[in-house]
Design an enzyme around this catalytic site. Structure first.
Site, PDB file in Angstrom:
ATOM      1  N   ASN A   1       0.947  -1.242   0.208  1.00  0.00           N
ATOM      2  CA  ASN A   1       0.028  -0.008   0.007  1.00  0.00           C
ATOM      3  C   ASN A   1       0.735   1.168  -0.096  1.00  0.00           C
ATOM      4  O   ASN A   1       1.546   1.514   1.031  1.00  0.00           O
ATOM      5  CB  ASN A   1      -0.984  -0.190   1.296  1.00  0.00           C
ATOM      6  CG  ASN A   1      -1.846   1.222   1.312  1.00  0.00           C
ATOM      7  OD1 ASN A   1      -1.639   2.095   0.523  1.00  0.00           O
ATOM      8  ND2 ASN A   1      -2.299   1.324   2.572  1.00  0.00           N
TER       9      ASN A   1
ATOM     10  N   LYS B   1       0.122   4.178  -0.107  1.00  0.00           N
ATOM     11  CA  LYS B   1      -0.527   5.424   0.241  1.00  0.00           C
ATOM     12  C   LYS B   1      -0.264   6.705  -0.684  1.00  0.00           C
ATOM     13  O   LYS B   1       0.003   6.238  -1.935  1.00  0.00           O
ATOM     14  CB  LYS B   1      -0.203   5.719   1.575  1.00  0.00           C
ATOM     15  CG  LYS B   1      -0.116   4.424   2.470  1.00  0.00           C
ATOM     16  CD  LYS B   1      -0.026   4.628   3.993  1.00  0.00           C
ATOM     17  CE  LYS B   1      -0.311   3.495   4.646  1.00  0.00           C
ATOM     18  NZ  LYS B   1      -0.008   3.545   6.141  1.00  0.00           N
TER      19      LYS B   1
ATOM     20  N   HIS C   1      -9.336   0.905   5.283  1.00  0.00           N
ATOM     21  CA  HIS C   1      -8.026   1.374   5.883  1.00  0.00           C
ATOM     22  C   HIS C   1      -8.139   2.590   7.328  1.00  0.00           C
ATOM     23  O   HIS C   1      -9.159   3.434   7.169  1.00  0.00           O
ATOM     24  CB  HIS C   1      -6.994   1.791   5.076  1.00  0.00           C
ATOM     25  CG  HIS C   1      -5.679   2.092   5.390  1.00  0.00           C
ATOM     26  ND1 HIS C   1      -5.277   2.794   6.430  1.00  0.00           N
ATOM     27  CD2 HIS C   1      -4.751   1.098   5.332  1.00  0.00           C
ATOM     28  CE1 HIS C   1      -3.831   2.627   6.500  1.00  0.00           C
ATOM     29  NE2 HIS C   1      -3.712   1.402   6.047  1.00  0.00           N
TER      30      HIS C   1
ATOM     31  N   GLU D   1      -6.704   5.004   8.037  1.00  0.00           N
ATOM     32  CA  GLU D   1      -6.678   6.258   7.631  1.00  0.00           C
ATOM     33  C   GLU D   1      -7.750   6.907   6.935  1.00  0.00           C
ATOM     34  O   GLU D   1      -8.054   8.034   7.282  1.00  0.00           O
ATOM     35  CB  GLU D   1      -5.298   6.337   6.700  1.00  0.00           C
ATOM     36  CG  GLU D   1      -3.852   6.367   7.403  1.00  0.00           C
ATOM     37  CD  GLU D   1      -2.797   5.524   6.723  1.00  0.00           C
ATOM     38  OE1 GLU D   1      -2.995   5.649   5.410  1.00  0.00           O
ATOM     39  OE2 GLU D   1      -1.957   5.072   7.434  1.00  0.00           O
TER      40      GLU D   1
ATOM     41  N   GLU E   1      -4.808  -4.747  10.837  1.00  0.00           N
ATOM     42  CA  GLU E   1      -3.750  -3.672  11.030  1.00  0.00           C
ATOM     43  C   GLU E   1      -4.218  -2.829  12.225  1.00  0.00           C
ATOM     44  O   GLU E   1      -5.067  -2.034  12.399  1.00  0.00           O
ATOM     45  CB  GLU E   1      -4.125  -2.641   9.756  1.00  0.00           C
ATOM     46  CG  GLU E   1      -3.874  -3.448   8.401  1.00  0.00           C
ATOM     47  CD  GLU E   1      -3.461  -2.140   7.623  1.00  0.00           C
ATOM     48  OE1 GLU E   1      -2.379  -2.537   6.652  1.00  0.00           O
ATOM     49  OE2 GLU E   1      -3.539  -1.176   7.496  1.00  0.00           O
TER      50      GLU E   1
ATOM     51  N   GLY F   1       2.919   2.796  10.657  1.00  0.00           N
ATOM     52  CA  GLY F   1       3.921   3.800  10.510  1.00  0.00           C
ATOM     53  C   GLY F   1       4.725   4.188  11.835  1.00  0.00           C
ATOM     54  O   GLY F   1       5.164   5.248  11.925  1.00  0.00           O
TER      55      GLY F   1
ATOM     56  N   SER G   1       3.798  -1.642  10.428  1.00  0.00           N
ATOM     57  CA  SER G   1       5.329  -1.701  10.649  1.00  0.00           C
ATOM     58  C   SER G   1       5.825  -3.135  10.388  1.00  0.00           C
ATOM     59  O   SER G   1       6.631  -3.457  10.963  1.00  0.00           O
ATOM     60  CB  SER G   1       5.580  -1.302  12.161  1.00  0.00           C
ATOM     61  OG  SER G   1       5.133   0.064  12.023  1.00  0.00           O
TER      62      SER G   1
END
Ligand code: 13P
Length: 252
Positions: free
Chosen positions: A9, A11, A97, A99, A169, A175, A215
């Site tokens: 991904n 992003k 996701h 985000e 996730e 991140g 990560s």
């Protein structure tokens, strides 16, 4: 059939030339590899889908989008529909996701609509779920993930859900450089598989791929992937460099 998958991904990263270079590097490196039952999926930003699907036609990876709007067409300025993705031979699409849940306020119902819309157009949804740190600290992580699945995924019929990939996730791992331990990942993946078994059937739960994301890198991938219920990874930062991404592919 249950597949081993490593999906990158990207992003909101890379210029056009950088994207071209990264796709070419991955394509070339995969030429020398035997992938058997493994799938490698690249999920670049929308503007680079065409270049990626073009190269994918001659290569061993598949292409995913990072988002979709759950209508076939219409006055939805700035959005991209499932038929558009299907017509470009995009095979996967990430949804749910954290985000998008956080920055774009995407809720359970909206994600359920996205799932339906993608399946109608034969695109495999990679449905993300996972708890934030305060929820884990409060030991609510299982409940949070169960609710996410109940509210967005479990309305699907058996033959539909078998075409979905789930990605666990944990938001605190995304991140941050702090991955879930192999034990934490396995525990949640087994829990998710158990929920699928309870809702549908044991057979179906054994056929569904559940990826870990957060990560995941060249160093920890092997240990994470060695768990019986971890079928691969959804990779963010480490998918932006071909050496790192390919080392993760090799760890599968
Ligand atoms: P990182 O690998 O950068 O932690 O991101 C994970 C992720 O969000 C993949 O979708």
């Amino acid at each position: 059939m249950r597949k081993k998958i490593v999906a990158g991904n990207w992003k909101m990263n890379k210029t056009f030339l950088e994207a071209e270079e990264l796709v070419a590097q991955v394509a070339e490196a995969l030429e020398k590899r035997k992938l058997d039952n493994k799938a490698v999926v690249l999920c670049p930003p929308f503007p680079y889908l065409e270049l990626t699907t073009d190269i994918a036609k001659e290569s061993k990876f598949q292409v995913g989008a990072q988002n979709v709007y759950p209508e076939d067409n219409g006055a939805y300025t700035g959005e991209v529909s499932p038929p558009m993705l299907e017509s470009m031979e995009v095979e996967y699409c990430i949804i749910g996701h954290s985000e998008r849940r956080k920055y774009f306020a995407e809720n359970h119902d909206f994600l359920a609509r996205k799932l339906d819309a993608l399946l109608k157009h034969n695109i495999i949804p990679i449905f993300c779920c996972g708890e934030v740190l305060s929820e884990r600290k409060a030991k609510k992580h299982f409940k949070v993930v169960e609710t996410q699945l109940n509210e967005s995924l479990f309305h699907l019929k058996k033959d539909e859900v078998s075409n979905v990939v789930i990605a666990y996730e944990p938001v605190w791992a995304i991140g941050t450089g702090v991955n879930a331990t192999a034990e934490e990942a396995q525990e949640m993946h087994a829990f998710i598989r158990g929920l699928v078994a309870k809702k549908y059937s044991k057979k179906l739960s054994e056929e569904i791929s559940i990826l870990y994301g957060g990560s995941c890198n060249a160093k920890n991938a092997k240990e994470l992937f060695s768990n019986p219920d971890v079928d691969g990874g959804l990779i963010g930062g480490a998918s932006l460099k071909s050496e790192d991404f390919l080392a993760i592919v090799d760890a599968l």
